[in-house]
Write a protein that holds these residues in place. Structure first.
Motif, short mmCIF file in Angstrom:
data_model
loop_
_atom_site.label_atom_id
_atom_site.label_comp_id
_atom_site.label_asym_id
_atom_site.label_seq_id
_atom_site.Cartn_x
_atom_site.Cartn_y
_atom_site.Cartn_z
N LEU A 82 0.81 -1.22 0.00
CA LEU A 82 0.00 0.00 0.00
C LEU A 82 0.84 1.27 0.00
CD1 LEU A 82 -2.81 -1.00 2.54
CD2 LEU A 82 -3.10 -0.59 0.08
N HIS A 83 2.00 1.22 0.65
CA HIS A 83 2.75 2.46 0.90
C HIS A 83 4.04 2.59 0.09
CE1 HIS A 83 0.08 3.64 4.15
NE2 HIS A 83 0.13 2.40 4.58
N THR A 84 4.47 1.54 -0.58
CA THR A 84 5.76 1.64 -1.30
C THR A 84 5.69 1.21 -2.75
OG1 THR A 84 6.48 -0.61 -0.68
CG2 THR A 84 6.97 1.17 0.88
N THR A 85 4.53 0.83 -3.24
CA THR A 85 4.43 0.37 -4.62
C THR A 85 3.42 1.20 -5.41
OG1 THR A 85 2.65 -1.25 -4.28
CG2 THR A 85 4.92 -1.99 -3.84
N ARG A 86 3.61 1.24 -6.71
CA ARG A 86 2.68 1.98 -7.56
C ARG A 86 1.29 1.35 -7.56
NH1 ARG A 86 0.53 2.56 -12.58
NH2 ARG A 86 0.36 4.71 -13.36
N PRO A 87 1.17 0.02 -7.68
CA PRO A 87 -0.18 -0.57 -7.60
C PRO A 87 -0.89 -0.25 -6.29
CG PRO A 87 1.35 -2.17 -8.50
CD PRO A 87 2.17 -1.02 -8.04
N GLY A 88 -0.13 -0.20 -5.19
CA GLY A 88 -0.73 0.18 -3.92
C GLY A 88 -1.22 1.61 -3.93
N LEU A 89 -0.45 2.51 -4.57
CA LEU A 89 -0.87 3.90 -4.70
C LEU A 89 -2.14 4.00 -5.55
CD1 LEU A 89 -0.40 6.94 -4.34
CD2 LEU A 89 1.11 6.85 -6.35
N VAL A 90 -2.19 3.19 -6.60
CA VAL A 90 -3.38 3.18 -7.46
C VAL A 90 -4.60 2.73 -6.66
CG1 VAL A 90 -4.48 2.02 -9.42
CG2 VAL A 90 -2.12 2.84 -9.61
N LEU A 91 -4.43 1.67 -5.87
CA LEU A 91 -5.54 1.18 -5.06
C LEU A 91 -6.04 2.25 -4.10
CD1 LEU A 91 -7.23 -1.38 -4.17
CD2 LEU A 91 -5.50 -1.68 -2.39
N ARG A 92 -5.12 2.92 -3.43
CA ARG A 92 -5.51 3.95 -2.47
C ARG A 92 -6.15 5.15 -3.17
NH1 ARG A 92 -1.35 6.32 0.09
NH2 ARG A 92 0.31 5.34 -1.11
N SER A 93 -5.65 5.49 -4.35
CA SER A 93 -6.24 6.62 -5.08
C SER A 93 -7.66 6.31 -5.53
CB SER A 93 -5.37 6.97 -6.29
OG SER A 93 -5.40 5.94 -7.27
N VAL A 94 -7.92 5.06 -5.87
CA VAL A 94 -9.28 4.66 -6.25
C VAL A 94 -10.23 4.80 -5.07
CG1 VAL A 94 -10.69 2.64 -6.87
CG2 VAL A 94 -8.61 3.16 -8.16
N GLY A 95 -9.74 4.50 -3.88
CA GLY A 95 -10.58 4.63 -2.69
C GLY A 95 -10.73 6.07 -2.22
N GLU A 96 -9.76 6.92 -2.56
CA GLU A 96 -9.81 8.31 -2.11
C GLU A 96 -10.52 9.22 -3.11
OE1 GLU A 96 -8.97 9.52 0.74
OE2 GLU A 96 -8.03 7.74 1.60
N ASN A 97 -10.13 9.10 -4.37
CA ASN A 97 -10.69 9.98 -5.39
C ASN A 97 -10.78 9.22 -6.72
OD1 ASN A 97 -11.36 12.04 -7.20
ND2 ASN A 97 -10.12 13.56 -6.10
N PRO A 98 -11.83 8.44 -6.90
CA PRO A 98 -11.93 7.62 -8.11
C PRO A 98 -12.00 8.45 -9.38
CG PRO A 98 -13.99 7.59 -6.86
CD PRO A 98 -12.96 8.21 -5.98
N ALA A 99 -12.57 9.64 -9.33
CA ALA A 99 -12.65 10.48 -10.53
C ALA A 99 -11.25 10.90 -10.99
CB ALA A 99 -13.51 11.71 -10.26
N ALA A 100 -10.42 11.30 -10.05
CA ALA A 100 -9.05 11.68 -10.39
C ALA A 100 -8.27 10.50 -10.94
CB ALA A 100 -8.35 12.27 -9.17
N ALA A 101 -8.46 9.33 -10.32
CA ALA A 101 -7.79 8.13 -10.81
C ALA A 101 -8.26 7.79 -12.21
CB ALA A 101 -8.07 6.96 -9.86
N ASP A 102 -9.53 8.00 -12.49
CA ASP A 102 -10.08 7.75 -13.82
C ASP A 102 -9.43 8.65 -14.86
OD1 ASP A 102 -11.63 6.98 -15.94
OD2 ASP A 102 -13.54 7.63 -15.09
N VAL A 103 -9.26 9.91 -14.52
CA VAL A 103 -8.63 10.86 -15.44
C VAL A 103 -7.21 10.43 -15.79
CG1 VAL A 103 -7.74 13.23 -15.62
CG2 VAL A 103 -10.03 12.82 -14.71
N LEU A 104 -6.53 9.81 -14.82
CA LEU A 104 -5.16 9.36 -15.05
C LEU A 104 -5.09 8.02 -15.78
CD1 LEU A 104 -3.58 10.35 -11.62
CD2 LEU A 104 -3.32 11.51 -13.82
#
Length: 287
Positions: A140-162
């Motif tokens: 969750l804290h040191t990998t890109r996939p973990g960052l993606v997972l957290r971003s989906v839970g925090e701001n799915p619209a922003a993750a979608d744009v990316l």
């Protein structure tokens, strides 16, 4: 005195293992923004699947794999209802919990009272749960996939744009959560109590949901939280053996513990750590 303390710690670890396994699955679910209250039902189905395979095929490895597969498939049903059909996730989760308990109770009648002559050792499950907690923290804290997972839970619209496929990420998280619930059930029927009895999950699924809130969605704190709850479970049974209090009161303790934990979480404001989009449905292209 020292022997009693060591015994209490040993039992706390044993009681806490299924809680930790299930709560890690819940944590990944909720970090992606998905709520699944069906953990109790998935644990029950996983416990039955594991015990059935271990009894018929005499393969503990296959039993564990099938339990995880059953849990994942049940969770994907919840995912389809909530992520694709966009139904209320809380209602769907509660329905899954009741469905899982009912199906496990019905199909498990043939195994009622049966026991395994070669139970799985508890220690590998406990060690695996602890290692997995560390791995998930690092993920969750040191990998890109973990960052993606957290971003989906925090701001799915922003993750979608990316360019992140939000629904696909959530489906994967839901499947993982179900697999972990199934693994927790397998521990119960293969190692902790190498037998099948209806209702053997005894509220552990509900407590795992509360535990995630209590530890602020942190895999490492979930380790300490699961040991704490495991100790409470151990004390519950010790008190039940040494008192004249009605057994119904002790049967209600898992649910009382959930209420207490949620109240403590409110006082400690750990709910501020909740993913911002938790429980909010999202479809690609929405803002």
């Amino acid at each position: 005195m020292i022997q009693e303390i060591l015994q209490a710690l040993e039992r706390a670890l044993s009681f806490g293992t299924p809680l930790l396994l299930a709560s890690l699955g819940v944590l990944i679910n909720e970090r992606s923004g998905v709520v699944n209250l069906g953990v109790e039902g998935m644990m029950a189905m996983g416990a039955l699947a594991a015990f059935g395979v271990a009894s018929e095929a005499e393969s503990l490895g296959l039993a564990v794999c099938l339990a995880m597969a059953v849990g994942a498939l049940a969770a994907l049903l919840h995912g389809f209802v909530t992520l694709t059909l966009r139904a209320n996730s809380y209602v769907s989760g509660l329905a899954l919990a009741m469905l899982g308990l009912g199906v496990a109770g019905l199909l498990g009648k043939r195994y009622e009272g049966a026991i395994l002559f070669e139970p799985a050792p508890e220690l590998p499950f406990t060690v695996a749960a602890g290692v997995l907690a560390v791995v998930l923290w690092a993920f969750l804290h040191t990998t890109r996939p973990g960052l993606v997972l957290r971003s989906v839970g925090e701001n799915p619209a922003a993750a979608d744009v990316l360019g992140v496929h939000v629904v696909a990420v959530r489906y994967l998280a839901v499947a993982f959560g179900g697999a972990m619930a199934g693994l927790a059930g397998a521990f119960l029927s293969l190692a902790y109590r190498p037998a099948w009895t209806d209702g053997m999950t005894a509220g552990l699924g509900w407590i795992s949901v509360a535990l995630v809130i209590f530890v602020g969605w942190s895999p490492l704190r979930a380790v300490l939280g699961s040991v704490f709850f495991g100790l409470l479970y151990y004390l519950q049974f010790r008190l039940q053996d040494q008192s004249h209090v009605p057994t119904e009161l002790f049967a209600a303790m898992p649910y009382l513990l959930v209420i207490v934990v949620l109240a403590l979480a409110g006082l400690r404001r750990t709910q501020g750590s909740a993913p911002a989009a938790l429980g909010r449905p999202y479809h690609r292209g929405e803002r």
